[in-house]
Design a protein around this motif. Structure first.
Motif, mmCIF file in Angstrom:
data_model
loop_
_atom_site.group_PDB
_atom_site.id
_atom_site.type_symbol
_atom_site.label_atom_id
_atom_site.label_comp_id
_atom_site.label_asym_id
_atom_site.label_seq_id
_atom_site.Cartn_x
_atom_site.Cartn_y
_atom_site.Cartn_z
ATOM 1 N N UNK A 1 0.829 -1.202 0.000
ATOM 2 C CA UNK A 1 0.000 0.000 0.000
ATOM 3 C C UNK A 1 0.866 1.256 0.000
ATOM 4 N N UNK A 2 1.944 1.248 0.813
ATOM 5 C CA UNK A 2 2.830 2.413 0.898
ATOM 6 C C UNK A 2 3.697 2.538 -0.349
ATOM 7 N N UNK A 3 4.284 1.412 -0.788
ATOM 8 C CA UNK A 3 5.217 1.460 -1.918
ATOM 9 C C UNK A 3 4.534 1.868 -3.216
ATOM 10 N N UNK A 4 3.289 1.422 -3.402
ATOM 11 C CA UNK A 4 2.568 1.714 -4.645
ATOM 12 C C UNK A 4 1.548 2.851 -4.482
ATOM 13 N N UNK A 5 1.615 3.526 -3.297
ATOM 14 C CA UNK A 5 0.780 4.711 -3.042
ATOM 15 C C UNK A 5 -0.707 4.434 -3.304
ATOM 16 N N UNK A 6 -1.163 3.280 -2.828
ATOM 17 C CA UNK A 6 -2.552 2.885 -3.068
ATOM 18 C C UNK A 6 -3.529 3.601 -2.137
ATOM 19 N N UNK A 7 -3.000 4.302 -1.127
ATOM 20 C CA UNK A 7 -3.877 5.015 -0.199
ATOM 21 C C UNK A 7 -3.997 6.491 -0.547
ATOM 22 N N UNK A 8 -3.473 6.881 -1.701
ATOM 23 C CA UNK A 8 -3.583 8.266 -2.142
ATOM 24 C C UNK A 8 -2.820 9.219 -1.243
ATOM 25 N N UNK A 9 -3.487 10.295 -0.812
ATOM 26 C CA UNK A 9 -2.829 11.312 0.008
ATOM 27 C C UNK A 9 -2.486 10.808 1.408
ATOM 28 N N UNK A 10 -3.080 9.695 1.824
ATOM 29 C CA UNK A 10 -2.805 9.137 3.156
ATOM 30 C C UNK A 10 -1.475 8.384 3.176
#
Length: 560
Positions: free
Chosen positions: A383-392
């Motif tokens: 989730x963090x590496x691929x920025x799947x949470x957007x602005x979060x």
């Protein structure tokens, strides 16, 4: 049946389920890692008037806190720099070197991780600061090291060095060596190829290693306290975690000053967290934005430095540092034990049944924690590496580091407050202490898998995943066929660090369960009873079993 399996697979890979799954991963992080670890903030928020009057209004207290925090940051900064300078050549040797016994060397580097930090600090301090250690070879009546700061630096290097080497090594293992070979076929010297091709590709590993090493140093308490006691230094010469540990003893004793020390501990912990987060965020930004490679090339000088003589010097220096600064000091306790045997010390007084029970409990807890955090930490890393949470994503990337930089005494204090506060029901369970220890260990080991794996995945070219998806692969297949094989070294490195960190923890364990029976607690109990010979034997048995397990994990990670 095939139709049912396909429908279930489509459900698991649907956008709705992925959003639900990632929401649950973030919720787990908040409820079981972040909030329990920072629950000590409640004392700061609810008692600001007390802080203003008892801490900020006390000049001597402010001076003590400032000196402790300054010492903590100077020590952690120096240790991180030493770890990187000494760890990068060793990580390179483990990944690019070809020699017999490489697997055994690889496992030896992990061994200091499984030594309880109190025992490791005791062993390292005995080696450097007493006449029977390093000074013995020079017939010196005093220890080789008399400066408390230098001794603390050597102690912290011994237990933080493996984190740096393991992270850099895992990151290097994921880089395709054909890029370097291509550069060398075009005329670049080995050093030029490494500097201009390889270093930029494992920038994420450098960030991860820096965070792990810095966080591990700034949060350590037990080893620091023991090292200071051996050189006769006062609490004022120590770090912020040492101050908190000293105040915690005074709190347990009660008295009129107990509330003031609780307030001071909460304030110091929060200040340490905020400053460490700001510094680590700046370091992450600088490393990621720093222009690598430096375009200028010095062909003659770099060719000379790539020669066989310099290669041998580099490898020899790496091994000498590992042996002299890490392995011998960390395992000096073996010599201590065998000297005791030679002097006629008996093994008859050892409580074998009690030790075996503590050993079983320690390995069971570490195993459960490792499995849980791998299952829930790897999705957070993706989730963090691929920025799947957007602005979060960016705030999550920073908040993940918090449990690593909180002093273990303050972390245990916070976890104890949280779980005892919400869990009148927990304490009524049959195995309440065991459950509390597992929950506490999940909180402070969780960042190790997330930090290591997220850096590895961020270094993987996303075009591989995009190509697989255009060919019809669903997200689960992309993970199984692409992400997992490429990130496997980092996943195994994170698992080893989690397992070892859980296995060696003492302070946080006692904070949440005063009747804990883990092996590190058992060893500390022996040391407090001045049963040093028995404590040394317990450490040796723990190290031996851990070595066998680590060798098995190493063979598993290599596919054998």
């Amino acid at each position: 049946m095939p139709g049912t399996n396909n429908a279930f697979r489509r459900f698991l890979t649907s956008r709705w389920f992925r959003r639900f799954w990632y929401s649950m991963i973030i919720l787990f992080f908040l409820l079981f890692v972040l909030i329990p670890s920072t629950f000590v903030l409640s004392h700061l928020i609810s008692g600001w008037d007390k802080i203003s009057a008892e801490v900020l209004g006390d000049g001597q207290m402010i001076s003590t806190i400032s000196n402790g925090i300054m010492t903590s940051f100077k020590l952690a900064g120096a240790v991180t720099i030493i770890d990187f300078i000494a760890g990068l050549p060793m990580a390179w040797l483990l990944n690019r070197g070809h020699f017999k016994g490489r697997r055994y060397l690889d496992t030896l580097i992990d061994l200091p991780l499984v030594v309880p930090t109190s025992a490791l600090g005791f062993s390292v301090a005995l080696f450097w600061a007493t006449p029977g250690g390093f000074a013995f070879f020079f017939n010196s009546p005093t220890g080789a090291i008399t400066s408390s700061f230098i001794l603390l630096m050597l102690v912290h290097v011994a237990f933080s060095y493996p984190y740096m080497v393991r992270t850099l090594s895992a990151s290097l293992e994921e880089i395709d060596i054909t890029y370097e070979i291509a550069g060398r076929t075009l005329g670049a010297s080995p050093l030029t190829a490494i500097r201009t091709i390889t270093l930029p590709l494992f920038r994420g590993g450098i960030v991860s290693g820096t965070i792990l090493s810095f966080g591990r140093s700034i949060s350590e308490t037990g080893a620091t306290v023991l090292a200071l006691s051996i050189v006769g230094a006062s609490q004022a010469d120590g770090t912020a975690p040492v101050l908190i540990a000293g105040w915690r003893k005074l709190i347990n004793e009660g008295g009129s000053m107990a509330e003031k020390y609780i307030t001071a501990s909460a304030f110091t912990s929060v200040l340490l967290i905020i400053l460490a987060l700001v510094l680590l965020t700046l370091v992450m930004i600088i490393i990621k934005k720093f222009k690598l490679p430096i375009k200028k090339v010095w062909p003659a000088q770099e060719k000379m430095l790539s020669g066989r003589i310099f290669k041998y010097l580099r490898d020899a220096s790496s091994n000498i540092f590992l042996i002299l600064a890490v392995l011998i000091p960390a395992f000096f306790i073996f010599i201590f034990f065998f000297r005791g045997l030679a002097q006629g010390n008996s093994l008859a007084g050892i409580d074998l049944a009690g030790f075996l029970n503590s050993l079983f409990a320690s390995f069971l807890i570490a195993s459960i924690v490792t499995v849980v955090n791998m299952g829930l930490g790897i999705p957070m890393a993706i989730l963090i590496a691929r920025k799947k949470a957007g602005t979060v994503t960016q705030p999550l990337d920073v908040l993940i580091n918090i449990p690593m930089i909180i002093p273990s005494t303050a972390l245990g204090f916070s976890l104890g407050l949280f779980w005892s506060g919400i869990g009148g029901g927990l304490s009524s369970l049959a195995n309440a202490d065991f459950l509390l220890i597992v929950l506490a260990h999940i909180a402070f080991t969780y960042p190790f898998i997330v930090r290591t794996v997220s850096s590895a995945i961020s270094d993987i070219d996303i075009s591989f995943e995009e190509a697989a998806r255009t060919l019809g692969a669903n997200p689960l297949q992309v993970f199984r066929k692409i992400i997992f094989p490429l990130a496997k070294p980092s996943i195994m490195a994170g698992a080893i660090m989690m397992f070892a960190r859980s296995l060696g923890e003492t302070g946080a364990t006692l904070a949440v369960a005063s009747t804990a029976v883990t092996t590190p607690v058992y060893i500390v109990k022996l040391v407090n009873e001045n049963a040093l010979f028995e404590a040394a034997l317990a450490c040796i048995i723990l190290i031996g079993i851990s070595y066998i397990i680590l060798m098995g994990l190493r063979r598993l990670s290599s596919g054998k």
